[in-house]
Design a protein around this motif. Structure first.
Motif, PDB file in Angstrom:
ATOM      1  N   VAL A   1     -14.945  17.645 -30.053  1.00  0.00           N
ATOM      2  CA  VAL A   1     -15.249  16.497 -30.521  1.00  0.00           C
ATOM      3  C   VAL A   1     -15.458  16.268 -31.849  1.00  0.00           C
ATOM      4  CG1 VAL A   1     -17.049  14.974 -29.882  1.00  0.00           C
ATOM      5  CG2 VAL A   1     -15.992  16.204 -28.080  1.00  0.00           C
ATOM      6  N   ASP A   2     -15.292  15.043 -32.309  1.00  0.00           N
ATOM      7  CA  ASP A   2     -15.690  14.514 -33.592  1.00  0.00           C
ATOM      8  C   ASP A   2     -17.003  13.635 -33.403  1.00  0.00           C
ATOM      9  OD1 ASP A   2     -16.112  13.369 -36.191  1.00  0.00           O
ATOM     10  OD2 ASP A   2     -14.237  12.448 -36.245  1.00  0.00           O
ATOM     11  N   TYR A   3     -18.090  14.474 -33.454  1.00  0.00           N
ATOM     12  CA  TYR A   3     -19.572  13.977 -32.797  1.00  0.00           C
ATOM     13  C   TYR A   3     -19.862  12.639 -33.453  1.00  0.00           C
ATOM     14  CZ  TYR A   3     -19.355  18.905 -31.029  1.00  0.00           C
ATOM     15  OH  TYR A   3     -19.009  19.866 -30.548  1.00  0.00           O
ATOM     16  N   ALA A   4     -19.649  12.479 -34.839  1.00  0.00           N
ATOM     17  CA  ALA A   4     -20.299  11.315 -35.338  1.00  0.00           C
ATOM     18  C   ALA A   4     -19.314  10.298 -35.468  1.00  0.00           C
ATOM     19  CB  ALA A   4     -20.508  11.619 -37.205  1.00  0.00           C
ATOM     20  N   ALA A   5     -18.114  10.270 -34.981  1.00  0.00           N
ATOM     21  CA  ALA A   5     -17.150   9.388 -34.566  1.00  0.00           C
ATOM     22  C   ALA A   5     -17.757   8.280 -33.601  1.00  0.00           C
ATOM     23  CB  ALA A   5     -15.802   9.597 -34.484  1.00  0.00           C
ATOM     24  N   PRO A   6     -17.331   6.808 -33.791  1.00  0.00           N
ATOM     25  CA  PRO A   6     -17.956   5.917 -32.653  1.00  0.00           C
ATOM     26  C   PRO A   6     -17.067   6.239 -31.154  1.00  0.00           C
ATOM     27  CG  PRO A   6     -17.373   4.918 -34.656  1.00  0.00           C
ATOM     28  CD  PRO A   6     -16.951   6.082 -34.717  1.00  0.00           C
ATOM     29  N   GLN A   7     -17.694   6.126 -30.217  1.00  0.00           N
ATOM     30  CA  GLN A   7     -17.016   6.206 -29.025  1.00  0.00           C
ATOM     31  C   GLN A   7     -16.625   4.939 -28.289  1.00  0.00           C
ATOM     32  OE1 GLN A   7     -19.794   8.860 -26.509  1.00  0.00           O
ATOM     33  NE2 GLN A   7     -19.305  10.593 -27.841  1.00  0.00           N
ATOM     34  N   ARG A   8     -15.652   4.715 -27.788  1.00  0.00           N
ATOM     35  CA  ARG A   8     -15.344   3.608 -27.347  1.00  0.00           C
ATOM     36  C   ARG A   8     -15.238   3.571 -25.869  1.00  0.00           C
ATOM     37  NH1 ARG A   8     -10.106   1.482 -25.864  1.00  0.00           N
ATOM     38  NH2 ARG A   8      -9.778  -0.733 -25.683  1.00  0.00           N
ATOM     39  N   PHE A   9     -16.038   2.496 -25.194  1.00  0.00           N
ATOM     40  CA  PHE A   9     -16.331   2.173 -23.878  1.00  0.00           C
ATOM     41  C   PHE A   9     -15.584   0.928 -23.059  1.00  0.00           C
ATOM     42  CE2 PHE A   9     -19.509   5.110 -25.289  1.00  0.00           C
ATOM     43  CZ  PHE A   9     -19.639   6.140 -23.978  1.00  0.00           C
ATOM     44  N   VAL A  10     -14.916   1.060 -22.046  1.00  0.00           N
ATOM     45  CA  VAL A  10     -14.608   0.110 -21.109  1.00  0.00           C
ATOM     46  C   VAL A  10     -14.695   0.300 -19.790  1.00  0.00           C
ATOM     47  CG1 VAL A  10     -12.699  -0.179 -22.825  1.00  0.00           C
ATOM     48  CG2 VAL A  10     -12.343   1.154 -21.043  1.00  0.00           C
ATOM     49  N   ARG A  11     -14.692  -0.828 -18.952  1.00  0.00           N
ATOM     50  CA  ARG A  11     -15.079  -0.716 -17.526  1.00  0.00           C
ATOM     51  C   ARG A  11     -13.923  -1.055 -16.907  1.00  0.00           C
ATOM     52  NH1 ARG A  11     -20.155  -0.102 -15.320  1.00  0.00           N
ATOM     53  NH2 ARG A  11     -21.844  -0.655 -16.721  1.00  0.00           N
ATOM     54  N   LYS A  12     -13.478  -0.193 -15.494  1.00  0.00           N
ATOM     55  CA  LYS A  12     -12.520  -0.598 -14.891  1.00  0.00           C
ATOM     56  C   LYS A  12     -13.187  -0.306 -13.492  1.00  0.00           C
ATOM     57  CE  LYS A  12      -7.752   0.629 -13.733  1.00  0.00           C
ATOM     58  NZ  LYS A  12      -6.457   1.483 -13.988  1.00  0.00           N
ATOM     59  N   GLY A  13     -13.877  -1.375 -12.823  1.00  0.00           N
ATOM     60  CA  GLY A  13     -14.284  -1.442 -11.635  1.00  0.00           C
ATOM     61  C   GLY A  13     -15.435  -0.592 -11.701  1.00  0.00           C
ATOM     62  N   ASN A  14     -15.488   0.446 -10.634  1.00  0.00           N
ATOM     63  CA  ASN A  14     -16.835   1.177 -10.812  1.00  0.00           C
ATOM     64  C   ASN A  14     -16.409   2.623 -11.473  1.00  0.00           C
ATOM     65  OD1 ASN A  14     -18.321  -0.201  -8.888  1.00  0.00           O
ATOM     66  ND2 ASN A  14     -17.299   0.646  -7.207  1.00  0.00           N
ATOM     67  N   LEU A  15     -15.667   2.526 -12.379  1.00  0.00           N
ATOM     68  CA  LEU A  15     -15.367   3.575 -13.530  1.00  0.00           C
ATOM     69  C   LEU A  15     -15.922   3.104 -14.729  1.00  0.00           C
ATOM     70  CD1 LEU A  15     -11.977   5.157 -12.643  1.00  0.00           C
ATOM     71  CD2 LEU A  15     -14.182   6.232 -12.512  1.00  0.00           C
ATOM     72  N   LEU A  16     -16.614   3.839 -15.534  1.00  0.00           N
ATOM     73  CA  LEU A  16     -16.686   3.734 -17.021  1.00  0.00           C
ATOM     74  C   LEU A  16     -15.776   4.719 -17.723  1.00  0.00           C
ATOM     75  CD1 LEU A  16     -18.574   2.442 -19.154  1.00  0.00           C
ATOM     76  CD2 LEU A  16     -20.162   4.682 -19.095  1.00  0.00           C
ATOM     77  N   VAL A  17     -15.035   4.269 -18.683  1.00  0.00           N
ATOM     78  CA  VAL A  17     -14.181   5.076 -19.354  1.00  0.00           C
ATOM     79  C   VAL A  17     -14.290   5.107 -20.758  1.00  0.00           C
ATOM     80  CG1 VAL A  17     -11.768   5.514 -19.799  1.00  0.00           C
ATOM     81  CG2 VAL A  17     -12.289   4.294 -17.769  1.00  0.00           C
ATOM     82  N   ALA A  18     -14.523   6.251 -21.299  1.00  0.00           N
ATOM     83  CA  ALA A  18     -14.815   6.455 -22.757  1.00  0.00           C
ATOM     84  C   ALA A  18     -13.787   7.262 -23.412  1.00  0.00           C
ATOM     85  CB  ALA A  18     -16.153   7.427 -23.207  1.00  0.00           C
ATOM     86  N   ASP A  19     -13.201   6.710 -24.796  1.00  0.00           N
ATOM     87  CA  ASP A  19     -12.365   7.210 -25.429  1.00  0.00           C
ATOM     88  C   ASP A  19     -13.217   7.866 -26.615  1.00  0.00           C
ATOM     89  OD1 ASP A  19     -10.013   6.728 -24.165  1.00  0.00           O
ATOM     90  OD2 ASP A  19      -9.417   5.089 -25.505  1.00  0.00           O
ATOM     91  N   ILE A  20     -13.168   9.311 -26.656  1.00  0.00           N
ATOM     92  CA  ILE A  20     -13.726  10.053 -27.754  1.00  0.00           C
ATOM     93  C   ILE A  20     -12.791  10.715 -28.398  1.00  0.00           C
ATOM     94  CG2 ILE A  20     -15.636  11.965 -27.829  1.00  0.00           C
ATOM     95  CD1 ILE A  20     -16.323  11.308 -24.883  1.00  0.00           C
ATOM     96  N   PRO A  21     -12.905  10.526 -30.114  1.00  0.00           N
ATOM     97  CA  PRO A  21     -12.174  10.830 -30.999  1.00  0.00           C
ATOM     98  C   PRO A  21     -12.291  12.563 -31.065  1.00  0.00           C
ATOM     99  CG  PRO A  21     -13.143   8.834 -31.788  1.00  0.00           C
ATOM    100  CD  PRO A  21     -13.858   9.363 -30.704  1.00  0.00           C
ATOM    101  N   LEU A  22     -11.486  13.038 -31.394  1.00  0.00           N
ATOM    102  CA  LEU A  22     -11.404  14.712 -31.202  1.00  0.00           C
ATOM    103  C   LEU A  22     -11.318  15.271 -32.924  1.00  0.00           C
ATOM    104  CD1 LEU A  22      -9.546  15.708 -28.575  1.00  0.00           C
ATOM    105  CD2 LEU A  22     -11.728  15.571 -28.717  1.00  0.00           C
ATOM    106  N   ALA A  23     -11.755  16.106 -33.317  1.00  0.00           N
ATOM    107  CA  ALA A  23     -11.393  16.782 -34.845  1.00  0.00           C
ATOM    108  C   ALA A  23     -10.315  17.536 -34.476  1.00  0.00           C
ATOM    109  CB  ALA A  23     -12.874  17.405 -35.156  1.00  0.00           C
ATOM    110  N   GLY A  24      -8.882  17.031 -34.467  1.00  0.00           N
ATOM    111  CA  GLY A  24      -7.912  17.757 -34.502  1.00  0.00           C
ATOM    112  C   GLY A  24      -7.314  17.494 -33.205  1.00  0.00           C
ATOM    113  N   ALA A  25      -6.164  17.534 -32.718  1.00  0.00           N
ATOM    114  CA  ALA A  25      -5.468  17.353 -31.671  1.00  0.00           C
ATOM    115  C   ALA A  25      -5.403  18.578 -30.847  1.00  0.00           C
ATOM    116  CB  ALA A  25      -4.025  16.562 -31.975  1.00  0.00           C
ATOM    117  N   ALA A  26      -5.536  18.489 -29.568  1.00  0.00           N
ATOM    118  CA  ALA A  26      -5.630  19.759 -28.858  1.00  0.00           C
ATOM    119  C   ALA A  26      -4.226  20.059 -28.407  1.00  0.00           C
ATOM    120  CB  ALA A  26      -6.448  19.686 -27.463  1.00  0.00           C
ATOM    121  N   PRO A  27      -3.692  21.086 -28.385  1.00  0.00           N
ATOM    122  CA  PRO A  27      -2.377  21.771 -28.166  1.00  0.00           C
ATOM    123  C   PRO A  27      -2.026  21.215 -26.778  1.00  0.00           C
ATOM    124  CG  PRO A  27      -3.563  23.550 -28.360  1.00  0.00           C
ATOM    125  CD  PRO A  27      -4.457  22.375 -28.880  1.00  0.00           C
ATOM    126  N   GLU A  28      -0.775  21.213 -26.436  1.00  0.00           N
ATOM    127  CA  GLU A  28      -0.481  20.908 -25.008  1.00  0.00           C
ATOM    128  C   GLU A  28      -0.542  22.235 -24.306  1.00  0.00           C
ATOM    129  OE1 GLU A  28       3.422  19.261 -24.397  1.00  0.00           O
ATOM    130  OE2 GLU A  28       3.300  17.583 -25.588  1.00  0.00           O
TER     131      GLU A  28
END
Length: 690
Positions: A222-249
């Motif tokens: 996780v890129d800890y210092a990067a802002p996290q973006r939150f949205v709601r979808k019904g009874n789900l809270l969804v967070a997009d958390i930036p990573l420090a480097g892409a995880a390989p497939e």
């Protein structure tokens, strides 16, 4: 900052030296404390006596010797050290995962740590075995951990012996309780998306996810210092958390756990499993009071589209479009059909581009308005297209029914002209567009599409009005011999657009890329000239060759890095850590985001930023400047723009000392920045959006 990093380095050296010792050669029970717990004392408590076959709760109680000392969560973040606990358990007994309270966030020099200040307790569940003889034996263990201040870190350790007693009711209430339902997670590119089941009516003021795993597979974290973006979808809270480097497939992360904090020490533990997460229909977490109403956003988008008609990107095309409408003369029906066809083309282009942006963002891609101009293939196509339009204005070939040919209107030609005008207008952004398009990317899909459609309606409106109001058409100059001269003169601004795009091609790929772009444009123009004049196969061959060469050129990696242009303000390259460091200096900070393909950006830079008066005022006020170049795709910049509610560039931010950012207008006046530098109070942001 230097003292902190030096102290951190010293701590890591000490810890590595501990790891290097041959501890495996001696029994765990014989391990003795080396550093002690003078800076942060620790004691082990037991909740009553163990019962065979049941869970027995233990508690590690940490007490700092002074308020400046703090401890760490299991995942300490960018720096620090989680605790290492070993219990001397009888055979058949097992220790569970330690249970932590909700940590706090501490950011120093752009590094985020997950810490605990003051006294705190970590619960440790133990599954008791069936050996009755071991129930009365004292429980011992060993713990190593780190105690830090903002300037120094000291390793701590202690031999433990459990004492029955302690305030377990209070300690259970202090740790984060576990959600009774599993969440989901997926890694998309350089983003970790986490969906947590929470009631839709649960108020959240400042959510933040503390991921327990420090390694997400393949070295990604996780890129800890990067802002996290939150949205709601019904009874789900969804967070997009930036990573420090892409995880390989196929990185193989089988589960994810952590704590979601709500602020003021409140939060919940969660467990998540891999699953596909869609955010179609999700709503931004911000309250309705923090966002303008949908109707105001639609109105702002409409006004932004209306103003695009006077931007240099589309003016030549629209000028000839107006003349084509004038040729409709008194044929009211033809003029109206032509105007509607033109509007349909404009609105369709804006809607498709908007839908594509929202779809890519829903898939985890950090893109914004005009993102297509960050792709080399699109830039090549636009270069060839503008070169062909310039040749058309010069009379080298005619496109029957097409508005830019200067001939009378036709429904199909007007529809195509509308598509062309909207596509050519994408590098331009103007007043009102930033707020509207930024909101469109976080609203529900239908609401977002309404904003993009409003942009197209605003862009098309002047020519719809001309088509439906005969009095307006009569105000246009009548066709005559002068039209050919006017059309040739329109080749000048369009030719300058070709030059500007050629400069962008050079910035992206150097002279080799420029040569390929020029060859493609020559093939396109030559092919159209031959095809429309003679209709033979040679014209088709040239066009096919241009298409194949363009496809091949776009598929080649661009080895050339886009170097930042020289600036009078001598800015640092933008990054989250550079911004944090600049704000920590106690000086005013000016941050601007630009791109080589952004016409508005370049105009603002020449008019307001790259001026000697601005440089002198900034130097006198000690302003720190940072520049984010978004010419090529940059996930960090795209994420930051989204957090600021901006769909694209330009974006100008002013940070008075000790205050939050103020957004400046997208069109800067010559004195706007010098005036801010002379009066850097939070209220001194004329025309700021927030």
């Amino acid at each position: 900052m230097t003292d902190f990093r030096a102290a951190l380095a010293l701590c890591l050296v000490v810890l590595l030296s501990l790891v290097a010792q041959p501890l495996g050669a001696q029994p765990v029970r014989a391990q003795d404390a080396r550093f002690g717990d003078a800076n942060m004392a620790v004691a082990l408590y037991a909740d009553g006596a163990p019962v065979a076959g049941e869970e027995w709760m233990l508690a590690l109680r940490f007490r700092p010797s002074a308020p400046e000392w703090h401890g760490y969560y299991a995942n300490p973040g960018d720096a620090g050290q989680g605790m290492d606990l070993t219990l001397d358990l009888p055979d058949g007994w097992t220790m569970g995962e330690p249970i932590y309270p909700v940590p706090e966030r501490l950011v120093i020099a752009g590094l985020m740590n997950h810490i605990y200040e003051g006294d705190y307790t970590v619960l440790v569940p133990v599954r008791v075995g069936s050996d009755a003889a071991a129930l009365d034996a004292p429980l011992t263990g060993f713990v190593a951990y780190l105690a830090c201040t903002d300037r120094i870190c000291v390793p701590q350790d202690a031999r433990l012996e459990a004492t029955r007693g302690g305030d377990f009711d209070r300690w259970r209430a202090e740790v984060a309780p576990l959600l009774d339902r599993e969440g989901g997670f997926e890694i998309v590119g350089e983003t970790l998306r986490v969906a947590i089941p929470l009631p839709a009516d649960l108020a959240l003021s400042d959510p933040h996810i503390f991921v327990r795993q420090s390694d997400l597979g393949g070295g990604a974290r996780v890129d800890y210092a990067a802002p996290q973006r939150f949205v709601r979808k019904g009874n789900l809270l969804v967070a997009d958390i930036p990573l420090a480097g892409a995880a390989p497939e196929g990185s193989g992360l089988a589960s994810l756990s952590g704590i979601i904090g709500f602020g003021d020490g409140e939060g919940l533990r969660f467990d998540a499993v891999p699953q596909s997460i869609s955010i179609d229909g999700a709503m931004p977490l911000a309250s309705e009071a923090e966002l303008p109403s949908l109707w105001l956003l639609i109105l702002a988008s409409f006004a932004g589209g209306l103003l695009l008609n006077i931007m240099p990107c589309v003016f030549p095309i629209l000028s000839l479009k107006a003349l084509a409408l004038a040729k409709a003369g008194g044929d009211e029906r033809a003029a109206r059909h032509d105007a509607l066809a033109y509007m349909a083309g404009v609105v369709l282009a804006c809607a498709v581009l908007g839908a594509l942006v929202m779809t890519l963002r829903a898939a985890g891609q950090q893109v914004g308005w005009a993102f297509q101009l960050q792709e080399s293939g699109v830039v090549l196509a636009l270069f060839a297209l503008t070169a062909a339009i310039t040749a058309n204005f010069l009379g080298l070939f005619e496109l029957p029914g097409f508005a830019i040919s200067g001939r009378g209107p036709s429904t199909s030609g007007s529809f195509a002209t509308g598509l062309l005008a909207a596509f050519v207008a994408t590098p331009c952004t103007g007043p009102f567009m930033a707020l509207a398009l930024g909101a469109a990317l976080v609203l529900a899909p239908l609401e977002g599409m309404a904003i993009f459609v409003a942009l197209g309606v605003g862009l098309a409106l002047p020519f719809v009005a001309v088509g439906f109001v005969p009095r307006l058409r009569r105000l246009l100059p009548r066709p005559g011999p002068w039209l050919a001269r006017f059309r040739a003169w329109m080749a000048l601004p369009m030719g300058l657009t070709v030059v500007a795009l050629g400069w962008l091609v050079w910035r992206l790929g150097g002279w080799t890329f420029v040569g390929l772009a020029a060859l493609i444009a020559i093939l396109v123009v030559a092919g159209l000239v031959v095809l429309l004049a003679r209709g033979n196969r040679l014209g088709w061959a040239a066009l096919v060759a241009a298409l194949l060469l363009g496809w091949w050129s776009a598929s080649q990696p661009l080895a050339r890095e886009v170097s930042a242009a020289d600036s009078l303000l001598d800015p640092q390259p933008f990054s989250e850590s550079a911004l944090a460091e600049a704000r920590a200096s106690g000086r005013p900070v000016f941050v601007w985001f630009t791109a080589d393909w952004c016409v508005t950006c370049k105009v603002n830079e020449s008019v307001a930023i790259e001026r000697e008066a601005t440089r002198a005022a900034f130097e006198e006020a000690g302003v720190v400047t940072l520049r984010g170049d978004w010419t090529r795709r940059d996930e960090a910049i795209a994420s930051f723009l989204a957090d600021q509610g901006a769909a694209g560039v330009p974006l100008y931010l002013w940070y008075p000392p000790g205050s939050e950012a103020r957004q400046l207008p997208q069109v800067l006046t010559p004195q706007a920045l010098p005036d801010l530098a002379r009066d850097p109070s939070p209220a001194a942001a004329p025309g700021s959006d927030r």
